[in-house]
Each structure stands twice: as structure tokens, then as C-alpha cells.
Design a protein around this motif. Sequence first.
Motif, PDB file in Angstrom:
ATOM      1  N   MET A   1       9.602  -9.765   7.010  1.00  0.00           N
ATOM      2  CA  MET A   1       8.289  -9.719   6.374  1.00  0.00           C
ATOM      3  C   MET A   1       7.728  -8.314   6.529  1.00  0.00           C
ATOM      4  O   MET A   1       7.748  -7.730   7.606  1.00  0.00           O
ATOM      5  CB  MET A   1       7.351 -10.723   7.057  1.00  0.00           C
ATOM      6  N   LYS A   2       7.192  -7.765   5.447  1.00  0.00           N
ATOM      7  CA  LYS A   2       6.690  -6.406   5.544  1.00  0.00           C
ATOM      8  C   LYS A   2       5.386  -6.376   6.339  1.00  0.00           C
ATOM      9  O   LYS A   2       4.634  -7.342   6.394  1.00  0.00           O
ATOM     10  CB  LYS A   2       6.478  -5.816   4.161  1.00  0.00           C
ATOM     11  N   LYS A   3       5.014  -5.235   6.952  1.00  0.00           N
ATOM     12  CA  LYS A   3       3.746  -5.079   7.640  1.00  0.00           C
ATOM     13  C   LYS A   3       2.647  -4.913   6.599  1.00  0.00           C
ATOM     14  O   LYS A   3       2.667  -4.015   5.781  1.00  0.00           O
ATOM     15  CB  LYS A   3       3.787  -3.840   8.547  1.00  0.00           C
ATOM     16  N   ARG A   4       1.659  -5.728   6.631  1.00  0.00           N
ATOM     17  CA  ARG A   4       0.578  -5.674   5.671  1.00  0.00           C
ATOM     18  C   ARG A   4      -0.466  -4.716   6.189  1.00  0.00           C
ATOM     19  O   ARG A   4      -0.997  -4.878   7.294  1.00  0.00           O
ATOM     20  CB  ARG A   4       0.002  -7.051   5.435  1.00  0.00           C
ATOM     21  N   GLU A 150      -2.692 -12.156   1.263  1.00  0.00           N
ATOM     22  CA  GLU A 150      -2.315 -11.576   2.560  1.00  0.00           C
ATOM     23  C   GLU A 150      -2.001 -10.097   2.449  1.00  0.00           C
ATOM     24  O   GLU A 150      -2.345  -9.307   3.332  1.00  0.00           O
ATOM     25  CB  GLU A 150      -1.101 -12.322   3.125  1.00  0.00           C
ATOM     26  N   ASP A 151      -1.365  -9.709   1.355  1.00  0.00           N
ATOM     27  CA  ASP A 151      -1.000  -8.304   1.186  1.00  0.00           C
ATOM     28  C   ASP A 151      -2.219  -7.407   0.980  1.00  0.00           C
ATOM     29  O   ASP A 151      -2.132  -6.187   1.144  1.00  0.00           O
ATOM     30  CB  ASP A 151      -0.047  -8.148   0.000  1.00  0.00           C
ATOM     31  N   LEU A 152      -3.365  -7.997   0.612  1.00  0.00           N
ATOM     32  CA  LEU A 152      -4.586  -7.214   0.425  1.00  0.00           C
ATOM     33  C   LEU A 152      -5.352  -6.995   1.724  1.00  0.00           C
ATOM     34  O   LEU A 152      -6.090  -6.018   1.857  1.00  0.00           O
ATOM     35  CB  LEU A 152      -5.515  -7.931  -0.568  1.00  0.00           C
ATOM     36  N   LEU A 153      -5.174  -7.906   2.680  1.00  0.00           N
ATOM     37  CA  LEU A 153      -6.010  -7.911   3.874  1.00  0.00           C
ATOM     38  C   LEU A 153      -5.390  -7.089   4.999  1.00  0.00           C
ATOM     39  O   LEU A 153      -4.159  -7.016   5.120  1.00  0.00           O
ATOM     40  CB  LEU A 153      -6.217  -9.345   4.352  1.00  0.00           C
ATOM     41  N   PRO A 154      -6.219  -6.489   5.850  1.00  0.00           N
ATOM     42  CA  PRO A 154      -5.682  -5.771   7.012  1.00  0.00           C
ATOM     43  C   PRO A 154      -5.127  -6.750   8.027  1.00  0.00           C
ATOM     44  O   PRO A 154      -5.552  -7.907   8.101  1.00  0.00           O
ATOM     45  CB  PRO A 154      -6.907  -5.033   7.565  1.00  0.00           C
ATOM     46  N   GLN A 155      -4.170  -6.295   8.808  1.00  0.00           N
ATOM     47  CA  GLN A 155      -3.598  -7.118   9.870  1.00  0.00           C
ATOM     48  C   GLN A 155      -4.485  -6.986  11.099  1.00  0.00           C
ATOM     49  O   GLN A 155      -4.632  -5.910  11.665  1.00  0.00           O
ATOM     50  CB  GLN A 155      -2.168  -6.678  10.157  1.00  0.00           C
ATOM     51  N   LEU A 156      -5.088  -8.104  11.523  1.00  0.00           N
ATOM     52  CA  LEU A 156      -6.172  -8.081  12.498  1.00  0.00           C
ATOM     53  C   LEU A 156      -5.881  -8.941  13.714  1.00  0.00           C
ATOM     54  O   LEU A 156      -5.068  -9.860  13.666  1.00  0.00           O
ATOM     55  CB  LEU A 156      -7.461  -8.617  11.864  1.00  0.00           C
ATOM     56  N   PHE A 189      -2.620  -1.131  12.022  1.00  0.00           N
ATOM     57  CA  PHE A 189      -1.983  -0.405  10.929  1.00  0.00           C
ATOM     58  C   PHE A 189      -2.988   0.316  10.036  1.00  0.00           C
ATOM     59  O   PHE A 189      -2.633   0.832   8.985  1.00  0.00           O
ATOM     60  CB  PHE A 189      -1.140  -1.372  10.084  1.00  0.00           C
ATOM     61  N   GLU A 190      -4.265   0.307  10.446  1.00  0.00           N
ATOM     62  CA  GLU A 190      -5.313   0.958   9.666  1.00  0.00           C
ATOM     63  C   GLU A 190      -5.824   2.190  10.398  1.00  0.00           C
ATOM     64  O   GLU A 190      -5.617   2.358  11.598  1.00  0.00           O
ATOM     65  CB  GLU A 190      -6.484  -0.015   9.431  1.00  0.00           C
ATOM     66  N   THR A 191      -6.514   3.059   9.671  1.00  0.00           N
ATOM     67  CA  THR A 191      -7.179   4.223  10.255  1.00  0.00           C
ATOM     68  C   THR A 191      -8.635   4.215   9.831  1.00  0.00           C
ATOM     69  O   THR A 191      -8.913   4.306   8.637  1.00  0.00           O
ATOM     70  CB  THR A 191      -6.526   5.535   9.793  1.00  0.00           C
ATOM     71  N   PRO A 192      -9.589   4.069  10.762  1.00  0.00           N
ATOM     72  CA  PRO A 192      -9.387   3.849  12.193  1.00  0.00           C
ATOM     73  C   PRO A 192      -8.946   2.420  12.487  1.00  0.00           C
ATOM     74  O   PRO A 192      -9.094   1.542  11.655  1.00  0.00           O
ATOM     75  CB  PRO A 192     -10.772   4.133  12.775  1.00  0.00           C
ATOM     76  N   MET A 193      -8.413   2.236  13.700  1.00  0.00           N
ATOM     77  CA  MET A 193      -7.893   0.921  14.060  1.00  0.00           C
ATOM     78  C   MET A 193      -8.997  -0.077  14.360  1.00  0.00           C
ATOM     79  O   MET A 193      -8.787  -1.282  14.254  1.00  0.00           O
ATOM     80  CB  MET A 193      -6.940   1.041  15.251  1.00  0.00           C
TER      81      MET A 193
END
Length: 617
Positions: A1-4, A150-156, A189-193
Motif C-alpha cells: 500500500m502506498k504512503k498517503r 484515503e488518498d486525499l487525506l493526510p496520514q494522522l 509525511f506532511e510539512t510541517p508534521m
Amino acid sequence: MKKRQLLASLAVGTAMVAMAAPVAPSFEVKTDVAFASEMTAAGTLAWADYNNDGLMDYFIVAGQGEGPHVGLYRQETDGTFTNVTEETDLIFAQLSVGAAAWIDYDNDGCLDLIVAGRTNGNEASTSMTYFFHNEGPSGNYNLVENFDIEDLLPQLSPDGQDCKGILFAAADFDNDGWTDLLVSGYAPFETPMRYIGLFRNTQNGSFELMSNPEFIPMSGTTVYAADFNNDGLMDFVIGGYNDDMGDAGTPTVYLNDGDMTFTAVTGFGFGSHQGTLFPIDVNNDGKMDIIETGRNASTLSWDHVARVYINNGDGTSFTSLDETVTGLAGSNSSVGFGDINNDGWMDYMSIGWCSGSPVKLFLNNGDNSFTDATEVYPDAARARDGDITFVDYNNDGKLDISLFGYRDGGGDTPENPTWPNYLVVNTGTFAANAAPTAPQVTSVKQEGADVVLTWQAATDDTTPSEALRYNVYAKGNDGKIFCLSPADINTGFLKVNRTNALLNTLSYRFKGMNINDYTFGVQAVDNSFCGSTFTNATAGVNAVESESVKTFVANGEINIVNGSDAVVSYAVYSVNGAQVAAGNCAANGVAEVALQGGVYVVKVNAADGVAVDKVVL
């Protein structure tokens, strides 16, 4: 599964005549139902009626390290719970340190589910977010993973095992009749985390991320939607921690500007970590106040602090009251809130490290202070590092408590559990809460491209009229149903608890709607989160009136006379808003509707407007 990839005011509150001590509830730990499992901490238990049977079910995502527990539990008519995950092919990722929330994103009347957490409870880099669509009756209320969303949302995930799982606020932030989604938390996986993002509902089964540079990235506490300035637009409050800030963090109210932009209100709080920040009308003045409890991140002292922030009137400033005034005790905690002793005032309970006890129950005195009533709560059901919710799970008019977490010194026995996970039933001898009266609609009218619904204040047996809040719906001719807070529009049953996406106003603007394409309604909600029946908005309507259609009573029947050259549709409603008849009337024809004696409202949609009449059979 790819990292979203503040005080309605503070002067009023302090000058109030001293009240009698609030009546304490009594409790009984319910041990005869299967309620989740052991090792449940660091997560969320989210209550909702996901299968539309009028009974509250729940989803849990919890666990520390290698002990995840994820599952959907359906309440049966005998008050027991069935693990739906075990009896079906439903599969959930085994997350821990989790969060979950229910949302009807496609207006089909069936609650969908968003879940976040960690695949490895010890590693923040394993954060994941999942979204499940409820297929509804045709799919036997099966939850199916929606990979596109799911692909639109940040991984939280929450920051850590001791941080709370209120990461989502589902609300209609642009008043277009579709529920949007606000998300926050730790996003590796976001900036900022440390992340906060608003996703607008695109009305076609998806979301889009809105650019909101004014948002201060936060994590480590909670986010809630509420209307702080009583303008009929959903605002939100968020607190937490940001180690790039000089003071480490600050609670912030974001006031909705009406176009998916927001104005930040800061400077009133201490900034918390490992705690909860939530809206609550402390003094019953119809303005949403705030309670913040947690560890003090502003000074980096990490001491336990609790504050009440009283809304000064328009949501742009708040008066801070500390523990010496309020009687509260600070804790790194999860919080349940609502009127638990049916006296009309909002109470709350926290679990966490808190002044010698992992549980604190605070009853509202009615003067901006609280009484510590912890002694009435069963010792076996005390826990920390878990979750707590007030919910009337058995529909008896008294708020009960669901709780899970870790109990220090536990001996793995029912009397002394290490991992209590209990329903704690409210057995108080006070009267059961009664639903408010249904509000009377005064008008529903087209204003340009919008529809404005207006109503009169309702009343309640205990909650003052000023403190009642309101929920609205719009049902389209296509069968789609929007509810500001998900509810059964026929019974008024609120399908989701732990919500503040309700109105303190007596009007609401539905943007981009045509009055001929929708039916509207409104209900009142009291401080125990009990809703009245909905009043259909055709009662007392003040719309563009049709001159071609007339309604009257003849020979004991309702006669609808269509003087136009086109077919018109009609609907007949009882006085409580329930639709009892519907059909079409031919061009230049007459439709006869036979019903039992009573008072009815007839609504006819014609090309030149709407005809609404109240008739008596």
C-alpha cells in the motif's frame, strides 16, 4: 500500500445568588455485556447509530504498542453488543494510539467512518488514515473502504499514547448542505508534521483541501466545531503543542468568515498538551465557552492545569478563570461532558493523572464553578490514558458513561481490573430527562440564491430556553438528506454524540438552495443532548406564494385546486412535521386527499411559487 502522502457575563456569573449544591448521580458498573476487550488504552471510542435502528452502537480504536484493538460493535435490543467485525467480512486495519469519527459525507442518511492511528503503536512514522463508506440498507450497513478519499487525506495519529484521539471535526463550514471535514494531529509525511487541514465536501462523493495559511499547525490535544459568535456559521477551537512556537502552543478559536476562510482568536489560554480543549456553555447564556485541561505547554512546565474561558459575547474575547475560581483540577485527560444529573447545567468528567485520582467528576454549580463529586463514581471503573464519553446508550433519559483505559495497581479481577473497559450506568434517582418542545417555524423563504429558515425559541423541562441549541435539516427532492448534526428526521433521535455542531441561533441560511427543491426542518437540543422532534419548515411558511393553486376543505377531504397549465406536486404534513400524504395534481385539475380528522399543513410546489396552507379536517 502506498504512503498517503466573557461573561454573560463574568459580572453576572459572580453576582449570582448562591445555589444549592448540585444533586450527585449514582452509578452501577454494567458487567453483563461484552464491551470491547482488555488492553484498551490510548485511543477513541466513538458512539453512533450506524445502522439507523435508534440504538447507539460504537467503534473503538485503541491499544498501546503491540496491543491494538479495533472493532465495530452493534447494540442489540436487549442492551448487549455484538462484535460486527467478527460476524462479518468487515476488515479494519489493526491500529493503535488511534482516533475515529462518524460523518455522513454523501447525504444518504447513513453514517460513514474515518479512522486514524499507528500500525506500530511506538512509531509515529507508521501513522495511517482510513475512510469507510456505509453502504446503508442495500448493503446491510456494511462499511467499505474508500481508497480515493484515503488518498486525499493526510496520514494522522495522536502525538503519542498519552495524547487524545479527538482529531476530526465533521461540520458544514460553508452552509452548502454538505458536511466538510477538519483534521488535525501528528502527520509524519506532511510539512510541517504538526498538521491542521480543512477538506471541503465537493458534493460528488469526495473532498478537496482548502488553502488556509492562517491555521497554526498543532498536535497533542483536540479539535471541536461550534458556533462561538452566534452568526449561524460553524467555527472551531483547537489547542495543542507546536515546538516551533516561542510559547510552545496556544488555544485558538477560528471564527468562520463565511467563505471558507477564518479569523484567529488567541491570547486567552495557556496552551495544552496531553489534554482536552472543548466547547461548553458553562453559564447557560447561549454562548459557547471553553474548558481546557491538560499539561501546560506554554511555559514548558508540564504541570497539570485547568481553565474555564467564558465567552464575552461575540467569540472575539474570553475571560480566563483558574482553578481557584472554578474548583476544577487539571489533568492530562480525556473528557466527557453533558448534563449528567438532569438539572439543566453542563457537567463534565475527566480521566488521567489528576490530583491523586485518575478520574474526576465535576458537577456544574451554575455560577461558573464546579463541585467535585468523584466520590460517587465506582472505583473499579477508574482509568487513565484512555477515553471517556457521556452517552445515553439505553435511551432512558439519563446520560451514562463509557470508559476504557489503564488502572494503576490493578489485579486483573472484576473488582480490581488492570484494564477497565466498562459501561457505567447512571442510576440516579432524579427524574429522567424529557425532550425539549419542538420549535415553531416562523418562516422559510428564498433570499437570492439561498434559503433562510427562521424559528421561535423552544422550551425544556430543565435546560433554560437561552441555552437550548438547534439542529436543522434539508431534504432534497432526490432523497438526499443533510443534517447539521446527524439525526433521524422522523423521530429527532441524534445519531452521534460528542458533537457541538449545533446552532445557538434562531435562524439558518442554506446556501445555494432553491426552496422548491427541498423540505426543511429544525429541532431543539438540550444539555443532555436529547433532541425534540423536527418541525417541518412548511409550517407558517413565508415563501414566494403561488397564485395558481388553492387549498381548502370540502366534504371532509383536502381539496387541492391547480389553476395552472402544468402538473404540480403536493405534500401533506401533520403538525409535528411528519409527512402523511404526497402526490401530483393534474394541470387545471383537482386532487382530493382523504385523512383522519386533525390539523394539517399542505405544501404545493407550482411553477409560479409555493402554496402553503394550514387546514383543519
